[in-house]
Design an enzyme around this catalytic site. Structure first.
Site, PDB file in Angstrom:
ATOM      1  N   PRO A 212       0.830  -1.214   0.000  1.00  0.00           N
ATOM      2  CA  PRO A 212       0.000   0.000   0.000  1.00  0.00           C
ATOM      3  C   PRO A 212       0.864   1.264   0.000  1.00  0.00           C
ATOM      4  O   PRO A 212       1.734   1.409   0.830  1.00  0.00           O
ATOM      5  CB  PRO A 212      -0.781  -0.099   1.310  1.00  0.00           C
ATOM      6  CG  PRO A 212      -0.579  -1.492   1.819  1.00  0.00           C
ATOM      7  CD  PRO A 212       0.719  -1.965   1.247  1.00  0.00           C
ATOM      8  N   GLU A 213       0.638   2.127  -0.965  1.00  0.00           N
ATOM      9  CA  GLU A 213       1.305   3.432  -0.983  1.00  0.00           C
ATOM     10  C   GLU A 213       0.203   4.482  -1.028  1.00  0.00           C
ATOM     11  O   GLU A 213      -0.973   4.160  -0.912  1.00  0.00           O
ATOM     12  CB  GLU A 213       2.273   3.513  -2.169  1.00  0.00           C
ATOM     13  CG  GLU A 213       3.223   2.313  -2.143  1.00  0.00           C
ATOM     14  CD  GLU A 213       4.581   2.541  -2.778  1.00  0.00           C
ATOM     15  OE1 GLU A 213       4.920   3.688  -3.085  1.00  0.00           O
ATOM     16  OE2 GLU A 213       5.302   1.553  -2.960  1.00  0.00           O
TER      17      GLU A 213
ATOM     18  N   LYS B 259      -0.487   8.187   3.776  1.00  0.00           N
ATOM     19  CA  LYS B 259      -0.866   6.783   3.868  1.00  0.00           C
ATOM     20  C   LYS B 259      -1.799   6.518   5.053  1.00  0.00           C
ATOM     21  O   LYS B 259      -2.021   5.371   5.412  1.00  0.00           O
ATOM     22  CB  LYS B 259       0.397   5.912   3.942  1.00  0.00           C
ATOM     23  CG  LYS B 259       1.210   5.991   2.635  1.00  0.00           C
ATOM     24  CD  LYS B 259       2.288   4.944   2.567  1.00  0.00           C
ATOM     25  CE  LYS B 259       3.615   5.479   2.989  1.00  0.00           C
ATOM     26  NZ  LYS B 259       4.685   4.455   2.917  1.00  0.00           N
TER      27      LYS B 259
ATOM     28  N   CYS C 168      16.873  -4.976 -17.730  1.00  0.00           N
ATOM     29  CA  CYS C 168      16.403  -3.592 -17.698  1.00  0.00           C
ATOM     30  C   CYS C 168      15.584  -3.321 -18.960  1.00  0.00           C
ATOM     31  O   CYS C 168      15.970  -3.715 -20.057  1.00  0.00           O
ATOM     32  CB  CYS C 168      17.615  -2.656 -17.638  1.00  0.00           C
ATOM     33  SG  CYS C 168      17.212  -0.910 -17.864  1.00  0.00           S
TER      34      CYS C 168
ATOM     35  N   CYS D  64      17.966  -0.969 -21.243  1.00  0.00           N
ATOM     36  CA  CYS D  64      19.277  -1.356 -21.780  1.00  0.00           C
ATOM     37  C   CYS D  64      19.561  -2.859 -21.721  1.00  0.00           C
ATOM     38  O   CYS D  64      20.574  -3.315 -22.253  1.00  0.00           O
ATOM     39  CB  CYS D  64      20.383  -0.597 -21.046  1.00  0.00           C
ATOM     40  SG  CYS D  64      20.669  -1.220 -19.375  1.00  0.00           S
TER      41      CYS D  64
ATOM     42  N   CYS E 157      19.115  -0.455 -11.974  1.00  0.00           N
ATOM     43  CA  CYS E 157      19.858  -0.904 -13.139  1.00  0.00           C
ATOM     44  C   CYS E 157      21.279  -0.337 -13.022  1.00  0.00           C
ATOM     45  O   CYS E 157      21.449   0.883 -12.973  1.00  0.00           O
ATOM     46  CB  CYS E 157      19.222  -0.408 -14.435  1.00  0.00           C
ATOM     47  SG  CYS E 157      20.323  -0.712 -15.859  1.00  0.00           S
TER      48      CYS E 157
ATOM     49  N   CYS F 238      21.956   2.093 -16.144  1.00  0.00           N
ATOM     50  CA  CYS F 238      21.165   3.319 -16.325  1.00  0.00           C
ATOM     51  C   CYS F 238      21.250   4.270 -15.140  1.00  0.00           C
ATOM     52  O   CYS F 238      20.894   5.438 -15.252  1.00  0.00           O
ATOM     53  CB  CYS F 238      19.700   2.976 -16.575  1.00  0.00           C
ATOM     54  SG  CYS F 238      19.386   2.116 -18.122  1.00  0.00           S
TER      55      CYS F 238
HETATM   56 ZN   LIG Z   1      19.350  -0.084 -17.785  1.00  0.00          ZN
END
Ligand SMILES: [Zn+2]
Length: 250
Positions: free
Chosen positions: A2-3, A51, A225, A228, A245, A248
């Site tokens: 839950p967010e 929240k 990813c 990439c 990643c 990235c």
């Molecule tokens: Zn990446």
């Protein structure tokens, strides 16, 4: 998990089910509040702040927080009947709070004190991007993911969004906040992400709602990813699991 978006949607469902209706059943299964009975009183208002959820009934306010696994369910409870902490009914409509991280009955007049420490609510009427950006960058050495999760800076980001935001901005979760050239862009993007997902059952940060394609990095350890192809890395040693990643994100 839950967010802020989940809690916003939960509040909308509870509002639809209960607002304006008189409670015909109020069963609170938390020892401290087991004797509280709000039967006969009308549900005046349901609201979310970050929240946190509030159901205002007469002079009382039912404050709950879903934490990791909590939920409010309308109608029949799915499984885990022993985890039900509260049952509210108005005629044929039933709402049950299951496995709630926090459940307390507060005086309505002062219920907002429970959330006074929160920064601006990403999905609330008090949202202020400049205030959130200033709070986010107050401690420049702080790891970015940790700062994004700090509800005192802005309320509503959970661990999924924290990791996704780090990816979108090309920064490692452990990169210092000061590595973000423009904190205002970060908080605006956070707000857009949560707002776009406020009515969705399955959240997406990639813009793709197809199953398995919704997120950039969260929960994707070892998978390629999406940008990439490098396998996504994860660190489960801290209090919050992180995903990134290695190509990235810097
Ligand atoms: Zn990446």
């Amino acid at each position: 998990m839950p967010e802020g978006d989940t809690v916003f949607r939960t509040a909308a469902a509870l509002r639809e089910a209960l607002e304006g209706r008189v409670l015909t059943r109020c069963d609170i299964r938390v020892p401290q509040f087991a004797t509280v009975d709000l039967t006969g009183h009308a549900v005046d208002e349901v609201l979310s702040r970050g929240k946190h959820l509030f159901i205002r009934v007469g002079a009382a306010s039912i404050h709950s927080h879903l934490k990791m696994d909590g939920s409010w369910q309308i109608g029949r409870v799915r499984g885990a009947g022993h985890k039900v902490r509260i049952v509210l009914a108005a005629g044929a409509v039933t709402a049950s709070g299951v496995d709630l991280g926090v459940l307390e009955i507060l005086p309505r007049a002062s219920d907002m004190e429970a959330v006074a420490h929160l920064g601006p609510d990403l999905l609330g009427p008090d949202w202020s991007a400049p205030a959130a950006a200033a709070a986010l960058s107050a401690d420049p050495d702080r790891p970015l993911a940790e700062a994004l999760l700090d509800q005192r800076a802005m309320a509503g980001v959970g661990n999924v969004y924290a990791n996704e935001l780090c990816f979108v901005f090309g920064r490692l979760p452990v990169a210092p906040v000061s590595s973000m050239a423009d904190p205002l862009r970060v908080v605006n993007r956070a707000q857009q992400m949560l707002w776009a997902n406020r009515s969705r059952v399955h959240r997406t940060t990639t813009g793709d709602t197809r199953r398995g394609r919704e997120l950039w990095v969260y929960g994707r350890a070892g998978l390629p990813c999406r940008r990439c192809g490098t396998p996504i890395r994860t660190d489960t040693s801290g209090s919050r699991v992180t995903y990134w990643c290695p190509s990235c994100q810097r």
